[in-house]
Design a protein around this motif. Structure first.
Motif, mmCIF file in Angstrom:
data_model
loop_
_atom_site.group_PDB
_atom_site.id
_atom_site.type_symbol
_atom_site.label_atom_id
_atom_site.label_comp_id
_atom_site.label_asym_id
_atom_site.label_seq_id
_atom_site.Cartn_x
_atom_site.Cartn_y
_atom_site.Cartn_z
ATOM 1 N N GLN A 124 0.825 -1.204 0.000
ATOM 2 C CA GLN A 124 0.000 0.000 0.000
ATOM 3 C C GLN A 124 0.864 1.260 0.000
ATOM 4 O OE1 GLN A 124 -3.275 0.278 -0.348
ATOM 5 N NE2 GLN A 124 -3.109 2.491 -0.308
ATOM 6 N N LYS A 125 1.928 1.270 0.795
ATOM 7 C CA LYS A 125 2.815 2.444 0.821
ATOM 8 C C LYS A 125 3.483 2.635 -0.540
ATOM 9 C CE LYS A 125 6.525 4.755 3.123
ATOM 10 N NZ LYS A 125 7.569 4.746 4.096
ATOM 11 N N SER A 126 3.867 1.541 -1.185
ATOM 12 C CA SER A 126 4.467 1.637 -2.515
ATOM 13 C C SER A 126 3.483 2.229 -3.517
ATOM 14 C CB SER A 126 4.930 0.268 -2.992
ATOM 15 O OG SER A 126 5.913 -0.233 -2.139
ATOM 16 N N THR A 166 4.288 5.723 -5.533
ATOM 17 C CA THR A 166 4.305 5.773 -6.998
ATOM 18 C C THR A 166 3.141 6.604 -7.533
ATOM 19 O OG1 THR A 166 3.149 3.648 -7.116
ATOM 20 C CG2 THR A 166 5.554 3.614 -7.292
ATOM 21 N N GLY A 167 2.017 6.569 -6.858
ATOM 22 C CA GLY A 167 0.886 7.397 -7.274
ATOM 23 C C GLY A 167 1.207 8.871 -7.165
ATOM 24 N N ILE A 168 1.831 9.268 -6.059
ATOM 25 C CA ILE A 168 2.205 10.665 -5.872
ATOM 26 C C ILE A 168 3.232 11.083 -6.919
ATOM 27 C CG2 ILE A 168 3.451 12.230 -4.333
ATOM 28 C CD1 ILE A 168 2.094 10.732 -1.998
ATOM 29 N N VAL A 169 4.224 10.239 -7.126
ATOM 30 C CA VAL A 169 5.312 10.595 -8.037
ATOM 31 C C VAL A 169 4.823 10.703 -9.471
ATOM 32 C CG1 VAL A 169 7.460 9.772 -9.043
ATOM 33 C CG2 VAL A 169 7.127 9.645 -6.587
ATOM 34 N N PHE A 170 4.190 9.673 -9.985
ATOM 35 C CA PHE A 170 3.854 9.646 -11.404
ATOM 36 C C PHE A 170 2.651 10.512 -11.745
ATOM 37 C CE2 PHE A 170 6.239 5.605 -10.902
ATOM 38 C CZ PHE A 170 7.333 6.021 -11.626
ATOM 39 N N ARG A 171 1.671 10.568 -10.850
ATOM 40 C CA ARG A 171 0.532 11.436 -11.106
ATOM 41 C C ARG A 171 0.956 12.902 -11.008
ATOM 42 N NH1 ARG A 171 -3.963 11.480 -13.865
ATOM 43 N NH2 ARG A 171 -5.498 10.504 -12.589
ATOM 44 N N ASP A 203 8.750 15.408 -3.780
ATOM 45 C CA ASP A 203 7.771 14.365 -4.079
ATOM 46 C C ASP A 203 8.367 13.273 -4.955
ATOM 47 O OD1 ASP A 203 5.790 15.569 -2.628
ATOM 48 O OD2 ASP A 203 4.850 16.528 -4.354
ATOM 49 N N ARG A 204 9.163 13.664 -5.932
ATOM 50 C CA ARG A 204 9.645 12.707 -6.934
ATOM 51 C C ARG A 204 10.839 11.889 -6.473
ATOM 52 N NH1 ARG A 204 8.611 17.168 -11.603
ATOM 53 N NH2 ARG A 204 6.364 17.082 -11.386
ATOM 54 N N LYS A 205 11.522 12.332 -5.444
ATOM 55 C CA LYS A 205 12.671 11.556 -4.979
ATOM 56 C C LYS A 205 12.236 10.248 -4.330
ATOM 57 C CE LYS A 205 13.260 13.603 -0.447
ATOM 58 N NZ LYS A 205 14.082 14.390 0.426
ATOM 59 N N THR A 234 14.511 6.919 -4.152
ATOM 60 C CA THR A 234 14.983 6.400 -2.867
ATOM 61 C C THR A 234 14.392 5.034 -2.550
ATOM 62 O OG1 THR A 234 13.293 7.665 -1.695
ATOM 63 C CG2 THR A 234 15.463 8.663 -1.898
ATOM 64 N N ASN A 235 13.180 4.750 -2.997
ATOM 65 C CA ASN A 235 12.618 3.407 -2.773
ATOM 66 C C ASN A 235 13.449 2.360 -3.500
ATOM 67 O OD1 ASN A 235 10.573 4.063 -1.069
ATOM 68 N ND2 ASN A 235 8.966 3.947 -2.584
ATOM 69 N N PHE A 236 13.836 2.645 -4.729
ATOM 70 C CA PHE A 236 14.641 1.693 -5.493
ATOM 71 C C PHE A 236 16.026 1.543 -4.878
ATOM 72 C CE2 PHE A 236 17.649 0.803 -8.957
ATOM 73 C CZ PHE A 236 17.175 -0.445 -9.314
ATOM 74 N N VAL A 237 16.649 2.647 -4.492
ATOM 75 C CA VAL A 237 17.990 2.604 -3.893
ATOM 76 C C VAL A 237 17.949 1.846 -2.570
ATOM 77 C CG1 VAL A 237 19.818 4.029 -2.882
ATOM 78 C CG2 VAL A 237 18.806 4.657 -5.070
ATOM 79 N N SER A 238 16.933 2.087 -1.777
ATOM 80 C CA SER A 238 16.795 1.398 -0.488
ATOM 81 C C SER A 238 16.621 -0.107 -0.687
ATOM 82 C CB SER A 238 15.599 1.967 0.270
ATOM 83 O OG SER A 238 15.389 1.250 1.449
ATOM 84 N N PHE A 239 15.839 -0.492 -1.675
ATOM 85 C CA PHE A 239 15.638 -1.911 -1.968
ATOM 86 C C PHE A 239 16.956 -2.568 -2.383
ATOM 87 C CE2 PHE A 239 14.741 -5.199 -5.170
ATOM 88 C CZ PHE A 239 14.091 -6.113 -4.359
ATOM 89 N N MET A 240 17.696 -1.901 -3.257
ATOM 90 C CA MET A 240 18.976 -2.452 -3.710
ATOM 91 C C MET A 240 19.982 -2.528 -2.558
ATOM 92 S SD MET A 240 18.440 -3.401 -6.703
ATOM 93 C CE MET A 240 20.093 -3.904 -7.089
#
Length: 72
Positions: A15-17, A21-26, A46-48, A52-58
């Motif tokens: 849900q957080k993801s 992504t909704g905030i960023v892409f919309r 907003d767009r970072k 940061t989600n991708f970097v944190s996952f990696m």
């Protein structure tokens, strides 16, 4: 009025993801970069989230690999 939030960890992460992504892409589709640096600062905040989600996952994957390598 209260909104429903998931009970389990996996569904809460999903849900957080969706929110991020909704905030960023919309937001990017609605509001493009401008010549105003103050406005761009708020857009960047907003767009970072997508970056940061991708970097944190990696970083988590690399940490797990390093721990497993150390244990080996």
């Amino acid at each position: 009025m209260r909104e429903y939030f998931p009970d389990t960890l996996a569904t809460a992460i999903r849900q957080k993801s969706r929110w991020i992504t909704g905030i960023v892409f919309r937001g990017y589709k609605t509001h493009r970069w401008t010549l105003n640096p103050i406005l761009n600062y708020f857009f960047w905040r907003d767009r970072k989230g997508a970056i940061t989600n991708f970097v944190s996952f990696m970083a988590t994957i690399i940490l797990i690999q390093l721990i497993l390598l150390w244990m080996y």
